[in-house]
Motif scaffolding. Sequence first.
Motif, PDB file in Angstrom:
ATOM      1  N   PHE A  58      32.523   5.023  27.854  1.00  0.00           N
ATOM      2  CA  PHE A  58      33.651   5.601  28.598  1.00  0.00           C
ATOM      3  C   PHE A  58      33.999   6.973  28.069  1.00  0.00           C
ATOM      4  O   PHE A  58      34.513   7.825  28.771  1.00  0.00           O
ATOM      5  CB  PHE A  58      34.888   4.698  28.502  1.00  0.00           C
ATOM      6  CG  PHE A  58      34.748   3.454  29.321  1.00  0.00           C
ATOM      7  CD1 PHE A  58      34.858   2.208  28.748  1.00  0.00           C
ATOM      8  CD2 PHE A  58      34.487   3.535  30.683  1.00  0.00           C
ATOM      9  CE1 PHE A  58      34.714   1.065  29.507  1.00  0.00           C
ATOM     10  CE2 PHE A  58      34.339   2.395  31.443  1.00  0.00           C
ATOM     11  CZ  PHE A  58      34.459   1.152  30.848  1.00  0.00           C
ATOM     12  N   THR A  59      33.769   7.206  26.791  1.00  0.00           N
ATOM     13  CA  THR A  59      34.183   8.477  26.207  1.00  0.00           C
ATOM     14  C   THR A  59      33.095   9.533  26.392  1.00  0.00           C
ATOM     15  O   THR A  59      33.390  10.689  26.656  1.00  0.00           O
ATOM     16  CB  THR A  59      34.454   8.318  24.707  1.00  0.00           C
ATOM     17  OG1 THR A  59      33.377   7.531  24.152  1.00  0.00           O
ATOM     18  CG2 THR A  59      35.754   7.582  24.500  1.00  0.00           C
ATOM     19  N   ASP A  60      31.838   9.133  26.284  1.00  0.00           N
ATOM     20  CA  ASP A  60      30.760  10.112  26.326  1.00  0.00           C
ATOM     21  C   ASP A  60      29.968   9.876  27.599  1.00  0.00           C
ATOM     22  O   ASP A  60      29.228   8.892  27.703  1.00  0.00           O
ATOM     23  CB  ASP A  60      29.862   9.938  25.094  1.00  0.00           C
ATOM     24  CG  ASP A  60      28.678  10.882  25.123  1.00  0.00           C
ATOM     25  OD1 ASP A  60      27.697  10.620  24.421  1.00  0.00           O
ATOM     26  OD2 ASP A  60      28.756  11.889  25.855  1.00  0.00           O
ATOM     27  N   ASN A  61      30.116  10.750  28.588  1.00  0.00           N
ATOM     28  CA  ASN A  61      29.417  10.485  29.851  1.00  0.00           C
ATOM     29  C   ASN A  61      28.128  11.280  29.965  1.00  0.00           C
ATOM     30  O   ASN A  61      27.618  11.483  31.051  1.00  0.00           O
ATOM     31  CB  ASN A  61      30.335  10.787  31.043  1.00  0.00           C
ATOM     32  CG  ASN A  61      30.689  12.262  31.110  1.00  0.00           C
ATOM     33  OD1 ASN A  61      30.429  13.024  30.184  1.00  0.00           O
ATOM     34  ND2 ASN A  61      31.287  12.656  32.215  1.00  0.00           N
ATOM     35  N   SER A  62      27.585  11.730  28.839  1.00  0.00           N
ATOM     36  CA  SER A  62      26.345  12.487  28.953  1.00  0.00           C
ATOM     37  C   SER A  62      25.126  11.586  28.855  1.00  0.00           C
ATOM     38  O   SER A  62      24.013  12.054  29.002  1.00  0.00           O
ATOM     39  CB  SER A  62      26.264  13.538  27.847  1.00  0.00           C
ATOM     40  OG  SER A  62      26.036  12.893  26.609  1.00  0.00           O
ATOM     41  N   ALA A  63      25.302  10.318  28.603  1.00  0.00           N
ATOM     42  CA  ALA A  63      24.160   9.397  28.511  1.00  0.00           C
ATOM     43  C   ALA A  63      24.557   8.119  29.217  1.00  0.00           C
ATOM     44  O   ALA A  63      25.623   7.568  28.966  1.00  0.00           O
ATOM     45  CB  ALA A  63      23.817   9.106  27.056  1.00  0.00           C
ATOM     46  N   ALA A  64      23.706   7.642  30.101  1.00  0.00           N
ATOM     47  CA  ALA A  64      24.053   6.434  30.850  1.00  0.00           C
ATOM     48  C   ALA A  64      22.789   5.771  31.346  1.00  0.00           C
ATOM     49  O   ALA A  64      21.746   6.405  31.470  1.00  0.00           O
ATOM     50  CB  ALA A  64      24.970   6.779  32.032  1.00  0.00           C
ATOM     51  N   THR A  65      22.913   4.489  31.647  1.00  0.00           N
ATOM     52  CA  THR A  65      21.824   3.746  32.280  1.00  0.00           C
ATOM     53  C   THR A  65      22.279   3.347  33.664  1.00  0.00           C
ATOM     54  O   THR A  65      23.337   2.762  33.835  1.00  0.00           O
ATOM     55  CB  THR A  65      21.494   2.480  31.472  1.00  0.00           C
ATOM     56  OG1 THR A  65      21.196   2.842  30.143  1.00  0.00           O
ATOM     57  CG2 THR A  65      20.309   1.774  32.079  1.00  0.00           C
ATOM     58  N   PHE A  66      21.495   3.679  34.656  1.00  0.00           N
ATOM     59  CA  PHE A  66      21.844   3.358  36.034  1.00  0.00           C
ATOM     60  C   PHE A  66      20.988   2.189  36.498  1.00  0.00           C
ATOM     61  O   PHE A  66      19.764   2.248  36.421  1.00  0.00           O
ATOM     62  CB  PHE A  66      21.592   4.563  36.944  1.00  0.00           C
ATOM     63  CG  PHE A  66      22.430   5.747  36.585  1.00  0.00           C
ATOM     64  CD1 PHE A  66      21.981   6.683  35.679  1.00  0.00           C
ATOM     65  CD2 PHE A  66      23.689   5.908  37.136  1.00  0.00           C
ATOM     66  CE1 PHE A  66      22.753   7.759  35.325  1.00  0.00           C
ATOM     67  CE2 PHE A  66      24.462   6.985  36.794  1.00  0.00           C
ATOM     68  CZ  PHE A  66      24.010   7.912  35.889  1.00  0.00           C
ATOM     69  N   SER A  67      21.661   1.142  36.961  1.00  0.00           N
ATOM     70  CA  SER A  67      20.932  -0.044  37.399  1.00  0.00           C
ATOM     71  C   SER A  67      20.968  -0.084  38.918  1.00  0.00           C
ATOM     72  O   SER A  67      22.030  -0.201  39.515  1.00  0.00           O
ATOM     73  CB  SER A  67      21.603  -1.280  36.799  1.00  0.00           C
ATOM     74  OG  SER A  67      20.817  -2.401  37.001  1.00  0.00           O
ATOM     75  N   LEU A  68      19.801   0.052  39.547  1.00  0.00           N
ATOM     76  CA  LEU A  68      19.742   0.079  41.021  1.00  0.00           C
ATOM     77  C   LEU A  68      19.021  -1.167  41.515  1.00  0.00           C
ATOM     78  O   LEU A  68      17.981  -1.548  40.976  1.00  0.00           O
ATOM     79  CB  LEU A  68      18.970   1.318  41.492  1.00  0.00           C
ATOM     80  CG  LEU A  68      19.477   2.662  41.004  1.00  0.00           C
ATOM     81  CD1 LEU A  68      18.500   3.751  41.388  1.00  0.00           C
ATOM     82  CD2 LEU A  68      20.830   2.965  41.607  1.00  0.00           C
ATOM     83  N   THR A  69      19.578  -1.759  42.568  1.00  0.00           N
ATOM     84  CA  THR A  69      18.936  -2.949  43.134  1.00  0.00           C
ATOM     85  C   THR A  69      18.092  -2.563  44.342  1.00  0.00           C
ATOM     86  O   THR A  69      18.293  -1.514  44.949  1.00  0.00           O
ATOM     87  CB  THR A  69      19.993  -3.968  43.594  1.00  0.00           C
ATOM     88  OG1 THR A  69      20.979  -3.272  44.339  1.00  0.00           O
ATOM     89  CG2 THR A  69      20.606  -4.672  42.424  1.00  0.00           C
ATOM     90  N   ASP A  70      17.164  -3.468  44.683  1.00  0.00           N
ATOM     91  CA  ASP A  70      16.272  -3.268  45.832  1.00  0.00           C
ATOM     92  C   ASP A  70      15.421  -2.031  45.670  1.00  0.00           C
ATOM     93  O   ASP A  70      15.111  -1.350  46.635  1.00  0.00           O
ATOM     94  CB  ASP A  70      17.053  -3.144  47.156  1.00  0.00           C
ATOM     95  CG  ASP A  70      17.555  -4.481  47.605  1.00  0.00           C
ATOM     96  OD1 ASP A  70      18.547  -4.509  48.339  1.00  0.00           O
ATOM     97  OD2 ASP A  70      16.953  -5.498  47.208  1.00  0.00           O
ATOM     98  N   GLU A  71      15.045  -1.691  44.450  1.00  0.00           N
ATOM     99  CA  GLU A  71      14.159  -0.549  44.255  1.00  0.00           C
ATOM    100  C   GLU A  71      13.032  -0.968  43.328  1.00  0.00           C
ATOM    101  O   GLU A  71      13.154  -1.947  42.592  1.00  0.00           O
ATOM    102  CB  GLU A  71      14.910   0.631  43.613  1.00  0.00           C
ATOM    103  CG  GLU A  71      15.984   1.228  44.488  1.00  0.00           C
ATOM    104  CD  GLU A  71      15.420   1.874  45.741  1.00  0.00           C
ATOM    105  OE1 GLU A  71      14.204   2.086  45.807  1.00  0.00           O
ATOM    106  OE2 GLU A  71      16.211   2.175  46.637  1.00  0.00           O
ATOM    107  N   ASP A  72      11.940  -0.192  43.357  1.00  0.00           N
ATOM    108  CA  ASP A  72      10.838  -0.492  42.441  1.00  0.00           C
ATOM    109  C   ASP A  72      10.209   0.820  41.995  1.00  0.00           C
ATOM    110  O   ASP A  72      10.819   1.876  42.114  1.00  0.00           O
ATOM    111  CB  ASP A  72       9.808  -1.402  43.126  1.00  0.00           C
ATOM    112  CG  ASP A  72       9.275  -0.807  44.397  1.00  0.00           C
ATOM    113  OD1 ASP A  72       8.408  -1.438  45.017  1.00  0.00           O
ATOM    114  OD2 ASP A  72       9.715   0.283  44.782  1.00  0.00           O
TER     115      ASP A  72
END
Lengths: 115, 381
Positions: free
Chosen positions: A6-20
Amino acid sequence: MEHGSFTDNSAATFSLTDEDHTLANSVRFTLNQDPRVTFSGYSIPHPSQARINIRVQTTGEAASEVLKDACQDLMLMCRHVRSTFDKAVEDFKASNAVKAMKIDSKDSSDSEESE
Amino acid sequence: MAEQDEGRGKEKKFSIWDLPDVPMGQLPPHLELQRTRVLCNKDAPIHTESIQYSGAYSSIGVDNSVRLDNFCNNFRVEVIQLNEDDMVFDMIGIDAAIANSFRRILIAEVPTMAIEKVLIANNTSVVQDEVLAHRLGLVPIRVDPRLFDYMSENDQPNEKNTVVFKLHVNCKKGSPRITVKSDELKWLPNGSELVKESTANSDSSSKPETYTYFSCSQESVPEFVKNPIAPKYPDIILAKLGPGQEIELEAHAVKGIGKTHAKWSPVATAWYRMLPEVILLEDVKDDLAEELKSKCPVNVYDIEDIGKGKKRATVARPRSCTLCRECIRGDDWEKRVALRRVKNHFIFTIESTGALPPEVLFTEAVKILEDKCERVITELS
């Protein structure tokens, strides 16, 4: 959905569904080209489940912004590919039509159409 | 560079960047080779990964990022061959990740129409119901799938999402065996003709209820009047009937994508290969030249005479190289011939099954990738 601090938004993991791999590899490629990105990669948690995790680490900018820019770049690249391809197909068909006309006119009579 | 010299207190050291033959802003040739070519050696290929990281060469001061305008300037497409059902074209300046995405979308995510539900009224042939239904599903149908909508489970079959075919073949007693081919599939533009057995308290409506609910005939669409919907190839064998056997069925075709079942894949196959580059590292003369030319099964090499009875080998058709590695197999051949692949030049081949022409298929595939990106963008914002 985005998993990150929440404090550092320069690194994140994005979880997407229905993709490959189809979308994930292309997005990872465009992300890598961006000079603001220090790390980008994707993984597929389980092959039977259609979900991808894209990890983005940047030099300080918001990771979601960088991912959005990468997707925009990919869209523009696709549009450019499409227009170039359409033009190439049209040129090919036109030059083939001209060649067919030339062959026909040479076969039929002496008069030929000069380009 | 002048500032650096002054900073060192006027010592007469020379910096490597001052050497005239190392151009600034460009990679030295061995690194450029590593970045743009796959070297196919005798044992295994090396440098196969594409160096995508934008800061890969930042310590030398070279920017490795492919910005959008750079891409747009350097990208080229050349069509080599274009027929009704297949095409071969070159894409230059694109990366393997995106080329692979196009290939995957072409095989699995461009929609087509294929037979999904088969309503069998009578089947006395030796081919079982389910086997016959499976074979019917794999028959390619020549219809533009963009004119139809997907059918979900709650939808009723209507003229916007279903195409109905009828197959009624009978082999009379005493006549020889007949082969049922796919041209026996007749298109029914008005919908199903099989009447549903409704319960006794149906009102006395004039029209009996069938298995589809067409509100108007599909012939009202001018596209289908010009090209009536039919299987693409009329000579696909579906079943064989002996005397006295009969098949009567109705088949409903719906829209789907190859991911669900391969019958909905619009291409027989689609593949790409990288452009081969064959380099002769040293002059190959006389007997060695003859040997080299005879070794190659696809005639990549040619002999040219350089006068005085001497011969030299040249590379005439590098594009047809299939990487069989015959030319580098014996002793010492590896230092004479280098087999390479250009990393950003792809030779794409698309073989369509007939629903859509191959150039339309590729355009649709690119559109589908754009839609995926757009979905991600809207999810993020």
